[in-house]
Design an enzyme around this catalytic site. Structure first.
Site, PDB file in Angstrom:
ATOM      1  N   ASP A  25       1.060  -1.208  -0.104  1.00  0.00           N
ATOM      2  CA  ASP A  25      -0.067  -0.022  -0.047  1.00  0.00           C
ATOM      3  C   ASP A  25       0.930   1.268  -0.136  1.00  0.00           C
ATOM      4  O   ASP A  25       1.560   1.386   0.883  1.00  0.00           O
ATOM      5  CB  ASP A  25      -0.952  -0.053   1.204  1.00  0.00           C
ATOM      6  CG  ASP A  25      -1.553   1.273   1.144  1.00  0.00           C
ATOM      7  OD1 ASP A  25      -1.565   2.179   0.469  1.00  0.00           O
ATOM      8  OD2 ASP A  25      -2.530   1.035   2.552  1.00  0.00           O
ATOM      9  N   LYS A  87       3.102  11.286  -3.697  1.00  0.00           N
ATOM     10  CA  LYS A  87       1.936  10.608  -4.176  1.00  0.00           C
ATOM     11  C   LYS A  87       1.207  11.690  -4.994  1.00  0.00           C
ATOM     12  O   LYS A  87       0.584  11.515  -6.004  1.00  0.00           O
ATOM     13  CB  LYS A  87       1.084   9.598  -3.311  1.00  0.00           C
ATOM     14  CG  LYS A  87       0.255   8.935  -4.179  1.00  0.00           C
ATOM     15  CD  LYS A  87      -0.424   8.021  -3.018  1.00  0.00           C
ATOM     16  CE  LYS A  87      -1.439   7.050  -3.611  1.00  0.00           C
ATOM     17  NZ  LYS A  87      -1.879   6.028  -2.527  1.00  0.00           N
ATOM     18  N   GLU A 184      -7.155   0.587  -4.633  1.00  0.00           N
ATOM     19  CA  GLU A 184      -7.090   0.628  -3.185  1.00  0.00           C
ATOM     20  C   GLU A 184      -8.349  -0.011  -2.484  1.00  0.00           C
ATOM     21  O   GLU A 184      -8.537  -0.865  -1.822  1.00  0.00           O
ATOM     22  CB  GLU A 184      -6.626   1.891  -2.412  1.00  0.00           C
ATOM     23  CG  GLU A 184      -5.009   2.209  -2.757  1.00  0.00           C
ATOM     24  CD  GLU A 184      -4.746   3.505  -2.392  1.00  0.00           C
ATOM     25  OE1 GLU A 184      -5.585   4.433  -2.069  1.00  0.00           O
ATOM     26  OE2 GLU A 184      -3.674   3.972  -2.924  1.00  0.00           O
ATOM     27  N   ASP A 206     -12.865   5.231   1.344  1.00  0.00           N
ATOM     28  CA  ASP A 206     -11.574   5.336   1.935  1.00  0.00           C
ATOM     29  C   ASP A 206     -11.125   6.830   1.756  1.00  0.00           C
ATOM     30  O   ASP A 206     -10.664   7.555   0.571  1.00  0.00           O
ATOM     31  CB  ASP A 206     -10.716   4.605   0.665  1.00  0.00           C
ATOM     32  CG  ASP A 206      -9.109   4.631   1.049  1.00  0.00           C
ATOM     33  OD1 ASP A 206      -8.754   5.471   1.956  1.00  0.00           O
ATOM     34  OD2 ASP A 206      -8.195   3.862   0.120  1.00  0.00           O
TER      35      ASP A 206
HETATM   36  N1  LIG Z   1      -7.266   8.821  14.859  1.00  0.00           N
HETATM   37  C1  LIG Z   1      -7.411   9.748  13.756  1.00  0.00           C
HETATM   38  N2  LIG Z   1      -8.200  10.751  13.511  1.00  0.00           N
HETATM   39  C2  LIG Z   1      -8.277  11.590  12.557  1.00  0.00           C
HETATM   40  N3  LIG Z   1      -7.604  11.583  11.462  1.00  0.00           N
HETATM   41  C3  LIG Z   1      -6.335  10.548  11.609  1.00  0.00           C
HETATM   42  C4  LIG Z   1      -6.307   9.597  12.524  1.00  0.00           C
HETATM   43  N4  LIG Z   1      -5.373   8.571  12.378  1.00  0.00           N
HETATM   44  C5  LIG Z   1      -4.786   8.942  11.107  1.00  0.00           C
HETATM   45  N5  LIG Z   1      -5.649  10.131  10.708  1.00  0.00           N
HETATM   46  C6  LIG Z   1      -5.581  10.714   9.389  1.00  0.00           C
HETATM   47  O1  LIG Z   1      -5.428   9.772   8.229  1.00  0.00           O
HETATM   48  C7  LIG Z   1      -4.652  10.461   7.213  1.00  0.00           C
HETATM   49  C8  LIG Z   1      -3.832   9.253   6.795  1.00  0.00           C
HETATM   50  O2  LIG Z   1      -4.510   8.156   6.371  1.00  0.00           O
HETATM   51  P1  LIG Z   1      -3.932   6.934   5.634  1.00  0.00           P
HETATM   52  O3  LIG Z   1      -5.136   5.941   5.412  1.00  0.00           O
HETATM   53  O4  LIG Z   1      -2.492   6.421   6.189  1.00  0.00           O
HETATM   54  O5  LIG Z   1      -3.542   7.944   4.376  1.00  0.00           O
HETATM   55  P2  LIG Z   1      -2.858   7.650   2.693  1.00  0.00           P
HETATM   56  O6  LIG Z   1      -3.740   6.176   2.542  1.00  0.00           O
HETATM   57  O7  LIG Z   1      -3.149   8.548   2.239  1.00  0.00           O
HETATM   58  O8  LIG Z   1      -1.446   6.986   3.263  1.00  0.00           O
HETATM   59  C9  LIG Z   1      -3.956  11.710   7.905  1.00  0.00           C
HETATM   60  O9  LIG Z   1      -4.579  12.541   7.230  1.00  0.00           O
HETATM   61  C10 LIG Z   1      -4.062  11.429   9.231  1.00  0.00           C
HETATM   62  O10 LIG Z   1      -3.918  12.571   9.833  1.00  0.00           O
HETATM   63 MG   LIG Z   2      -4.405   4.827   1.761  1.00  0.00          MG
END
Ligand SMILES: Nc1ncnc2c1ncn2[C@@H]1O[C@H](COP(=O)(O)OP(=O)(O)O)[C@@H](O)[C@H]1O
Ligand SMILES: [Mg+2]
Lengths: 622, 178
Positions: A25, A87, A184, A206
């Site tokens: 991922d 990205k 995804e 997502d």
């Molecule tokens: N407990 C939470 N509450 C709110 N937002 C969160 C929390 N945990 C992670 N995030 C947010 O989720 C986002 C990252 O999500 P993620 O699925 O890892 O992203 P990506 O798929 O784009 O890499 C970030 O903006 C992060 O701040």
């Molecule tokens: Mg993601």
């Protein structure tokens, strides 16, 4: 859910050999790698850190590269050399970026895709992403104790051809063999569906750091069919940080901030946002470089008011996808939440309210995509498990079209067509003796060429000279299972295969990849030669085995001279495998490929006839 | 031997009789069976060559399913198999009462669009879908009972008219929501 019985001649060449394959991922914010070991999917942790690798790359003064937490620590102090959310720049030109994002780095506009000027030189987003992928590859190879056969890499379903091609190039650059680019949300559905033996229509919502994806899938009889997909390639948790940061800066009248301070404010706002998912209020506090402190208390209610527009924005793609699939909210059995930003209570409430049902959250939203990718990688690598009797039918997210008179777009492949898909279109010449013509391929839903993304101008050459309008040029647009386009053309009245430039301008050529690899490694030539040789040998071995087993099963499809010719070529190739002449193996492989084309086509023909026969049987049961 | 010539027509591909009325569940199950056998993922570690052939077959099956699944492309395909070109672009002659109703509907759509009335647009969409379904029933009669391809051709053109209007409502809704 193993309801489909699948007979596959020649597929179980080496039943007990487990091929190492991973799902990756490659997220905007976090990246992670998973694999299937002992029939169970698991995410692989790094040496010191956990499973989630922050998708952050820092180019250090000493010429080395740091990835992950180590890089993250310097994102405020060394922001110009510490690339976050790369990205967002994959396959994007400077014009594609929002005004705010354009100032984030020292961007250099380049054909097809922006570049970033760092102390290590000008870097393409492809190269930056490759650094992340290299770390994950090394993590996997050291945890699994061997070289990987390949990887399934996930992309937002909404990624266009340029973004997909860039992702694939990054993987190649990291030395990964890409088994598939997988959407995804589809990956999430695989992890979820197989886990729960689900049937029916499901939606995957997502919301990650930088992208929002929404897909509607139908799970039935072991088939994952994507009915529609939509999303917003520029909407994610980062925007919630941004909204809070704007507010916080207004509180402290701090609109003029250095890039370092601005970054520090964003980092703090992200922390506060995440805390507000479980607490009702939190104090945001940032020490600025001028010695002052920017600080204010934020309540959840305030934060929700600040971001209500963003939450509402997610519902537009939701409606669009349902309309595309001809469905209403009642048809959806469950909504799977994926991505860290779906932890925000206001998102969960909005989803629950829109669908009239609590969303499904029982699989860790951080891991679910990588796990689904790992399950598919395992299958594609040839390690089909007992329960892997399933098939994925995915769709192309954006329409493909060509430019016609007056800058208008004529759609060739419409969005949400199931892939792989091929469409043919006939063209003719408009001048006497015309021997070349250009076809401009674009991707997007809008009617004007300038509102769509240009994928490239494909040039047809070698059209036999004829009177205007006499030539009949059939152009086939093939979209493969990765969602990537290729173009082929043939002049029908003469049968001439027109030579065409099929590579879109934003993709990397093999030479460019080789060049980038050389720049990255010492003794690159020798390494690459050995690696290439090893790949050729593996491929050749695979070829010998599969053609041999095909001959055993379907030898009757060939007449004696055809068979003799193939057997002679096989024997010659077998003789070359033990040697170290990569070039000879390659050309022998190509020879056999050509030689067995007809044989392969006949075998496929036989396979489909068998399928049809089987299908008639099931008709009788209805 | 050319693989794509061995396909036969889409009805044969899915083992269905060549007629307009198609049971969607039978078609779907036939399609899934075909894909389960020929999809390139089934041949993922076989040589490039065979995977490419599988990809072409799978593309063909996807196109066949797309054509047979919905009424208009299926009807046009049947006409095409019978050697009839429905002259979609050039021939615009339609019965007067049909045209009248279409004009009224179109006016209603424009009005709802001007008023940004999402509910009215949704209602019109439902109405058009009902009309289209009734027309599909009649098409089945034209093709399967009476073998009247002339009547079928005229009706296909009308049905396409209805679909165009539905698409316009769809994009109007999209614009309003953005
Ligand atoms: N407990 C939470 N509450 C709110 N937002 C969160 C929390 N945990 C992670 N995030 C947010 O989720 C986002 C990252 O999500 P993620 O699925 O890892 O992203 P990506 O798929 O784009 O890499 C970030 O903006 C992060 O701040
Ligand atoms: Mg993601």
């Amino acid at each position: 859910m193993a309801l489909l019985q699948i007979a596959e001649p020649g597929q179980s060449a080496a039943p007990h050999e487990h091929r190492l394959a991973v799902g990756i991922d490659l997220g905007t914010t976090h990246s992670l790698v998973a694999t299937v070991r002992h029939s169970l999917p698991e995410c692989l942790p790094g040496e010191q850190c956990g499973i989630l690798l922050p998708s952050i790359v820092r180019y250090l003064p000493d010429g080395s590269v740091a990835v992950g937490k180590e890089a993250a620590e310097h994102q405020a102090t060394d922001s110009q050399n510490t690339i976050v959310s790369v990205k967002r720049f994959m396959g994007r030109g400077l014009d594609d970026l929002e005004a705010g994002a354009r100032k984030q780095y020292d961007f250099v506009d380049a054909e097809g895709m922006v570049r970033i000027n760092t102390r290590a030189g000008v870097k393409s987003p492809v190269e930056v992403s490759a650094e992340i992928l290299k770390v994950l590859r090394q993590r996997a190879e050291s945890r699994l104790g061997g070289e990987l056969v390949g990887a399934v890499i996930t992309v937002p379903a909404y990624f266009d051809d340029a973004q997909r091609q860039a992702t694939k190039d990054a993987a190649r650059l990291a030395g990964l063999n890409v088994l598939r680019l997988l959407n995804e949300p589809t990956a999430a559905a695989i992890a979820y569906g197989l886990d729960n033996e689900t049937e029916g229509i499901y939606a995957v919502f997502d919301l990650g750091g930088g992208t929002f994806d929404f897909s509607v899938l139908k799970l039935s009889r072991g088939v994952f069919e994507v009915l529609a997909t939509s999303g917003d390639a520029a909407l994610g948790g980062d925007d919630f940080d941004q909204a809070l940061a704007t507010w916080l800066r207004a509180q402290g009248a701090a609109d003029e901030l250095s890039p370092e301070d601005a970054r520090a404010v964003l980092v703090e706002c992200r922390r506060v946002k995440e805390v507000l998912s479980r607490k009702d209020a939190e104090v945001a506090s940032v020490a600025l470089t001028n010695g002052s402190t920017l600080s204010a208390e934020v309540t959840r209610a305030q934060f929700e008011a600040l971001t209500a527009k963003l939450v509402a924005k997610t519902l537009t793609p939701v409606r669009k996808a349902l309309r595309d699939a001809n469905l209403s909210v009642e048809d959806v059995h469950g909504v799977v939440l994926v991505g860290g930003a779906t932890r925000m209570p206001q998102i969960r409430e909005a989803v629950a309210q829109h669908f009239g049902d609590e969303p499904l959250t029982d699989i860790d939203p951080d891991k679910v995509v990588a796990i689904g990718a790992a399950i598919q990688a395992n299958v594609l690598a040839g390690n089909r498990r007992e329960e892997d009797d399933w098939l994925l039918l995915d769709v192309i997210p954006l329409s493909l079209g060509i430019e016609t008179m007056g800058g208008l777009v004529e759609k060739i492949v419409t969005r949400n067509s199931t892939i792989p898909t091929a469409k043919a279109q006939e063209f003719t010449t408009y001048k006497d003796g015309q021997t070349a013509m250009a076809i401009h391929v674009v991707q997007g839903e809008r009617e004007l060429v300038r509102d769509c993304r240009s994928l490239g101008r494909f040039e047809l050459r070698g059209i036999p000279p004829m009177a205007a309008g006499a030539a009949r040029i059939r152009v086939t647009f093939q979209v493969d299972a990765d969602g990537l386009l290729s173009v082929a053309a043939r002049e029908l009245s003469s049968g001439v295969e027109a030579s065409i430039v099929v590579k879109p301008s934003y993709g990397l050529s093999d030479d460019e990849v080789a060049g980038m690899l050389r720049a990255g490694f010492e003794h690159a030539d020798e390494d690459m030669r050995l690696r290439a040789l090893r790949e050729q040998q593996v491929e050749a071995q695979r070829m010998v085995e599969s053609v041999q087993s095909a001959l055993d099963v379907d030898g009757d499809l060939l007449d004696a001279p055809e068979r003799a010719e193939i057997e002679a070529a096989l024997a010659a190739l077998s003789g070359l495998i033990a040697g170290n002449d990569g070039r000879a193996i390659k050309s022998a492989l190509e020879g056999i490929n050509k030689l067995t084309e007809t044989f392969a086509a006949r075998r496929m023909d036989k396979t489909i006839r068998a399928a049809l026969a089987g299908q008639k049987l099931s008709d009788l049961k209805v | 031997m050319n693989a794509s010539n061995a396909f036969g027509d889409y009805f044969a591909l899915f083992g269905l009789p060549r007629r307009f009325a198609v049971d969607p569940t039978v078609l779907e199950s036939a399609y899934l069976d075909v894909q389960a056998k020929i999809h390139p993922d089934r041949f993922s570690h076989m040589p490039e060559n065979e995977r490419r052939v599988a990809m072409q077959w799978a593309s063909h099956a996807n196109e066949g399913y797309r054509v047979l699944r919905r009424a208009v492309p299926r009807a046009r395909y049947l006409l095409h198999l019978a050697g009839i070109d429905p002259q979609i672009e050039s021939n615009t002659a339609m019965p007067a009462d049909f045209l009248m109703r279409q004009m009224l509907l179109r006016e209603a759509v424009e009005e709802a669009q001007d008023d940004a009335d999402v509910e009215a647009l949704d209602g019109l969409l439902r109405e058009l879908r009902r009309d289209a379904r009734a027309m599909e029933q009649q098409l089945a009669g034209d093709f399967d009972e009476h073998g009247d391809l002339i009547a079928a051709t005229a009706r296909v053109r009308q049905l396409m008219f209805l679909e165009r209007l539905q698409e316009d409502i769809g994009s109007a809704l999209e614009t309003l929501e953005n």
